[in-house]
Design a protein around this motif. Sequence first.
Motif, PDB file in Angstrom:
ATOM      1  N   SER A 187      24.611   5.934 -79.609  1.00  0.00           N
ATOM      2  CA  SER A 187      25.615   6.078 -78.639  1.00  0.00           C
ATOM      3  C   SER A 187      25.923   7.449 -78.220  1.00  0.00           C
ATOM      4  O   SER A 187      26.143   7.926 -77.061  1.00  0.00           O
TER       5      SER A 187
ATOM      6  N   TYR B 143      22.954   8.823 -76.537  1.00  0.00           N
ATOM      7  CA  TYR B 143      22.895   8.285 -75.120  1.00  0.00           C
ATOM      8  C   TYR B 143      23.713   8.929 -73.843  1.00  0.00           C
ATOM      9  O   TYR B 143      23.351   9.191 -73.021  1.00  0.00           O
TER      10      TYR B 143
ATOM     11  N   GLY C 223      21.289  10.956 -71.881  1.00  0.00           N
ATOM     12  CA  GLY C 223      20.946   9.711 -71.135  1.00  0.00           C
ATOM     13  C   GLY C 223      20.391  10.221 -69.667  1.00  0.00           C
ATOM     14  O   GLY C 223      19.857   9.412 -69.135  1.00  0.00           O
ATOM     15  N   ASN C 224      21.138  11.607 -69.276  1.00  0.00           N
ATOM     16  CA  ASN C 224      20.878  11.881 -68.034  1.00  0.00           C
ATOM     17  C   ASN C 224      19.425  12.749 -67.793  1.00  0.00           C
ATOM     18  O   ASN C 224      19.053  13.037 -66.675  1.00  0.00           O
TER      19      ASN C 224
ATOM     20  N   ILE D 294      14.569  10.547 -71.049  1.00  0.00           N
ATOM     21  CA  ILE D 294      15.451   9.706 -71.653  1.00  0.00           C
ATOM     22  C   ILE D 294      15.977   8.402 -70.704  1.00  0.00           C
ATOM     23  O   ILE D 294      15.862   7.344 -70.961  1.00  0.00           O
ATOM     24  N   TYR D 295      16.211   8.911 -69.524  1.00  0.00           N
ATOM     25  CA  TYR D 295      16.578   7.839 -68.528  1.00  0.00           C
ATOM     26  C   TYR D 295      15.243   7.185 -68.299  1.00  0.00           C
ATOM     27  O   TYR D 295      15.453   5.699 -68.226  1.00  0.00           O
TER      28      TYR D 295
ATOM     29  N   PHE E  16      14.934   4.115 -70.860  1.00  0.00           N
ATOM     30  CA  PHE E  16      16.236   3.102 -70.870  1.00  0.00           C
ATOM     31  C   PHE E  16      15.505   2.375 -69.700  1.00  0.00           C
ATOM     32  O   PHE E  16      15.784   1.055 -69.741  1.00  0.00           O
TER      33      PHE E  16
ATOM     34  N   GLN F 194      24.788   0.401 -67.637  1.00  0.00           N
ATOM     35  CA  GLN F 194      25.294   0.677 -69.098  1.00  0.00           C
ATOM     36  C   GLN F 194      25.254  -0.481 -70.047  1.00  0.00           C
ATOM     37  O   GLN F 194      24.856  -0.143 -71.371  1.00  0.00           O
TER      38      GLN F 194
ATOM     39  N   ASP G   6      21.918  -1.280 -71.066  1.00  0.00           N
ATOM     40  CA  ASP G   6      21.467  -0.122 -72.214  1.00  0.00           C
ATOM     41  C   ASP G   6      22.073  -0.587 -73.466  1.00  0.00           C
ATOM     42  O   ASP G   6      21.438  -0.218 -74.420  1.00  0.00           O
TER      43      ASP G   6
END
Length: 442
Positions: free
Chosen positions: A104, A107, A111-112, A116-117, A120, A291, A294
């Motif tokens: 988490s 993430y 995550g941005n 990484i994006y 997901f 989210q 995710d």
Amino acid sequence: MEDTNNLQRPSFKEALKFWFKLGWISFGGTAGHIAIMHDYLVDKKKWISNSKFHHALSHCMILPGPEAQQLATYIGWQLHGKRGGLVAGILFVLPSMFILLGLSIVYVLFGNLPWIYAMFNGLKPAVIAIIIIALFKIAQKSLHGPLHIILAAIAFVCIFFYNISMLLIIAGTIVIALLMKYIWPSLYHKRNKSIEEESADERRYFLNRYSVAPDAGFAGKRIFKQLGIGLLLWIIPFILFYFLTDDFRFWTGLSLFFTKTAFVTVGGSYTVLPYVAQFSVTKLNWLTNLQMVDGFALAETTPGPLIIVLAFVGFMAGYNHFNGSLWMGSIGLIATTFYTFLPCFLFIFIGAPIIEKTQGNPVIEGVLGFITAAVVGVILNLTLFLGKSVIFPGEVTIAGLDYISLAWVIVSLFLMLRFRMNVIYLIMLSILFGLAHYFIGM
């Protein structure tokens, strides 16, 4: 415990090693968890017989909460009393909680980043496929005739079109079930086939069908003591939140919400996830639809029960409410885990000895069958609710359709149904697919 076999009770140290190991290797969802426990406890160690194992599992399916975690707690309780139950249940959850905490944090920090994006984006369609397969498996086991199908349809309409609370849906289902007892009593005389075990073979196991469960039956003094301890443990975090945090109202709301969810998980994790997903996204605004998907993906990559995804919801709630605070997000995750699983131990320590006396009761079995049928409609709502965000990220139109995501949902379904691909392998493949799609697009 009656001396009904020639095997000695396994030592607490030996059991502790297994429960610790189980917490780190229990991948594959409820079916995988149960398979691992059955292979070790029944086939290899002969600590519990096949009939007794399934007898315990049937109790856990009746109680609210994740079946596999409660099954571990139940067997630990039968082997070494409350100490054994606590160790088994806690060690089943802790590894997945710490792994999810780390994931988490990664993430929200990274995550941005485009790659990484992209990972997901590859995972999301696979998660939808996993939920679709879970829906059909549960429907196949739960819908036994037109009446069950109608109940599932009514539950779906109630939650999808009218946003009726899941608690009200379950309460209404119980009322319908009790009415049907008088209108159509033959429904309550359908029994599942019992597991056949030879009597001589039973005595090769330490726990068997002739074993007497510890503290079996109703004991008011014991129950009130356990309730008192549970209530004290439930109150302690509220005291800490009051004196050590700035926004007591937020933490009170989070704690009460996840306490309530712990009481509506009859039928497994997928029962409560639709309620949490819809309520936390649309009403509480703790996180977004994507989210939430995710979070499913992250939970699928960890061992332990799928309901641990609620811990991710708690993390995002604390993180977003306190303006991107990793510390508050971590507290939210730990608090959510605590309030989600605390009732599970009470259900086992209080409920299991009592429920043993009611096993085979046709009325109880009939009511549970009706509830499970309604759950199918609720899970269908979850599938559409999350699937829309992945396949139609914009408007629900042909122009708004994400063809790549739809294609990967279909591919994921094909791989799992045709080739029986393990969920972990599918997740890894989906991550690679997301990265490949991103770099090809570049």
